[in-house]
Enzyme design. Sequence first.
Site, PDB file in Angstrom:
ATOM      1  N   ASP A  54     -19.480  -4.313  37.308  1.00  0.00           N
ATOM      2  CA  ASP A  54     -18.034  -4.169  37.099  1.00  0.00           C
ATOM      3  C   ASP A  54     -17.468  -5.260  36.191  1.00  0.00           C
ATOM      4  O   ASP A  54     -16.316  -5.164  35.766  1.00  0.00           O
ATOM      5  CB  ASP A  54     -17.290  -4.221  38.444  1.00  0.00           C
ATOM      6  CG  ASP A  54     -17.690  -3.078  39.367  1.00  0.00           C
ATOM      7  OD1 ASP A  54     -17.792  -1.943  38.871  1.00  0.00           O
ATOM      8  OD2 ASP A  54     -17.911  -3.314  40.562  1.00  0.00           O
TER       9      ASP A  54
ATOM     10  N   ASP B   9     -16.574  -5.142  42.522  1.00  0.00           N
ATOM     11  CA  ASP B   9     -17.226  -6.234  43.252  1.00  0.00           C
ATOM     12  C   ASP B   9     -18.606  -6.588  42.708  1.00  0.00           C
ATOM     13  O   ASP B   9     -19.153  -7.620  43.073  1.00  0.00           O
ATOM     14  CB  ASP B   9     -17.348  -5.873  44.732  1.00  0.00           C
ATOM     15  CG  ASP B   9     -18.220  -4.635  44.965  1.00  0.00           C
ATOM     16  OD1 ASP B   9     -18.453  -3.896  43.988  1.00  0.00           O
ATOM     17  OD2 ASP B   9     -18.653  -4.416  46.109  1.00  0.00           O
TER      18      ASP B   9
ATOM     19  N   ASP C 217     -13.598   0.748  41.637  1.00  0.00           N
ATOM     20  CA  ASP C 217     -14.972   1.040  42.029  1.00  0.00           C
ATOM     21  C   ASP C 217     -14.943   1.623  43.441  1.00  0.00           C
ATOM     22  O   ASP C 217     -13.988   1.380  44.192  1.00  0.00           O
ATOM     23  CB  ASP C 217     -15.780  -0.267  41.978  1.00  0.00           C
ATOM     24  CG  ASP C 217     -17.230  -0.048  42.361  1.00  0.00           C
ATOM     25  OD1 ASP C 217     -17.798   0.971  41.939  1.00  0.00           O
ATOM     26  OD2 ASP C 217     -17.781  -0.895  43.082  1.00  0.00           O
TER      27      ASP C 217
END
Length: 706
Positions: free
Chosen positions: A397, A393, A144
């Site tokens: 996700d 995080d 990410d």
Amino acid sequence: MGEVAYYTTGCKRGKAYAIALTNAPHSFVGRTASLVQGAKDQGHFKAIMNSIGTALLVLVMFFILAAWIGGFFRHLKIATPSDSSVNLLHYALILLIVGVPVGLPVVTTTTLAVGAAYLAKQKAIVQKLTAIESLAGVDVLCSDKTGTLTANQLSIREPYVAEGQDVNWMMAVAALASSHNLKSLDPIDKVTILTIKRYPKAREILGQGWRTEKFTPFDPVSKRITAVCHMGGDRYTCAKGAPKAILNLSECDQQTAALFREKDREFARRGFRSLGVAYQKNDEPWTLLGLLSMFDPPREDTAQTIIEAQQLGVPVKMLTGDAMAIAKETCKMLALGTKVYNSQKLIHGGLTGTTQHDLVERADGFAEVFPEHKYQVVEMLQQRGHLTAMTGDGVNDAPSLKKADCGIAVEGASEAAQAAADIVFLAPGLSTIVLAIKTSRQIFQRMKGYIQYRIALCIHLEIYLVTSMIIINETIRAELIVFIALFADLATVAVAYDNAHSEQRPVEWQLPKIWIISVVLGILLALATWVVRGAMYLPNGGIVQNFGSVQEILFLEVALTENWLIFVTRGGKTWPSFQLIGAILGVDALATIFAVFGWLSGGVSDATNPADHWGQRQDGWVDIVTVVVIWAYSIGVTVVIAIVYYLLNKITWLDDLGRKDRQHKDPVIENTIAALSKLAIEHAHGKDGVERYTLATKAAEESDDE
């Protein structure tokens, strides 16, 4: 009205009152989900351990059968004589003791646990021990962007103000269109409010007695935040959000709109995230105020971390919800490559299954992704044979973290992300991942060395004992065999603390290679033991100088050569740790004491030795000179085995034997799955009032573009 809305039905917009007919576990999809959760995946590491254990068990049964057939021809009894190990039950017991590696799960689990404790000191908390083994073999890292590759510290740069508008008024409107819940401020709202400090006149405007009537938070449909405020008898509707959504609200002329879009693209090219600001006074038309430019800088160590990861054979793919231009600019800053694609190419790009997979493998990143896109990228990489790690995080996700072979939640991750991850980082950024990869590969080398050692031990004793049982109707006493097995397992627990090297490429279990090398080493050990036993048939006793015991001499030779084998299989790129050396020397000293004092030797009754010109004491003692000769012989055997092991690892075809195809393609399966993913179950009522479920093509999602 009155229809059933099924679980997983997507809702685009609107409100509804509903009656819950059943709770999730008892719904159709809920039962399916419970089946998925109930099907506990045994994991890659456990599957490897099970396959090794099963193979060794089959070998044991084969050798027991061979020993019993030999025993029948020699007319051995099943359980008598009871004071001797030369009977069929003792044969079976001895082979089970040496052939079933009871220490294998203990040593491997201890090695993983010690490695996890070391990683914890480096701020990486391992939630599943087997994740260490998965991380060692990872060859693709999906990450990410926000909060992982970047610092997640937004700052507002110089804004763009539309012609004829005041920057202070624009900042005041942006602050009004922000959340008023100070305890849980959105990062964008927080930076907007903090930026007001730089605009004193905007603070004066906000201090004029504003009253908020209604606040509508951001939602992915409208893509904006709206606040209805009152001041001085006028009603102001303040809006802040995605530039396209804000532009669609206003009724500005084409020239202003074109300049607005150009500024948005310019900010994106520079890596800035843009927010449009507009307001409506009473019932007048919306007025476009301008754009806020926000920048989330990459972490200082991210670029270096990515380079180091690539050097370790782990390329990084960035998955971000930001616009394409921002994603490309971030990739340039981080030296990630510029092959960044829009997530729409994954689903609505008209690509077939195989082409989709090729695109995912080739890409350096994807922009404008949703959680399902991240999940899909991880799944496609796994279908191609890649061991995939995912870092993230946020709540969005969590699905991809759970799907990945090794899910990693970075510092500051949400509880959902931490729960779905296998490893949780407590240190900020990705820098910890390079250390974690190197450490996990070191742990893998320890386990691989131990497993080669353990298989070779089983092969060694099975070959020697069975051939000894068949040829000379002799074995090593069961009591001594128990101590041989104990010494081998007790000493090698220290492998968990051994020094190990880290491979420069992803590691994997090459079981065919491991078995070939282990079998060769086991055969060499068995031949070495037969040389010792054969030498004792010489008239002068061969290696026996003054007096000795067949049982104790064989026990000492087997114990020494087996214990020292771990120094061979661990590799020669690092020196062994003092813990491992101490443990091995400790059991060697104990084995030597066993031999010198004839402990558990059983006298001479269990030995068949036609040469009676050398002395065997009834108490089983072995003289010191003979013990020294056995030590010297064992050292020589270990040196020969080390040379053979080194040469085996230099064979090219053997080095690549058992390596998995990391770019496996199966166009038929990939295209079939792609075709099925475009279908959906459609629920409808027929003219006769009967409910029907039909398979239909999914409706194309509406585009959010202008």
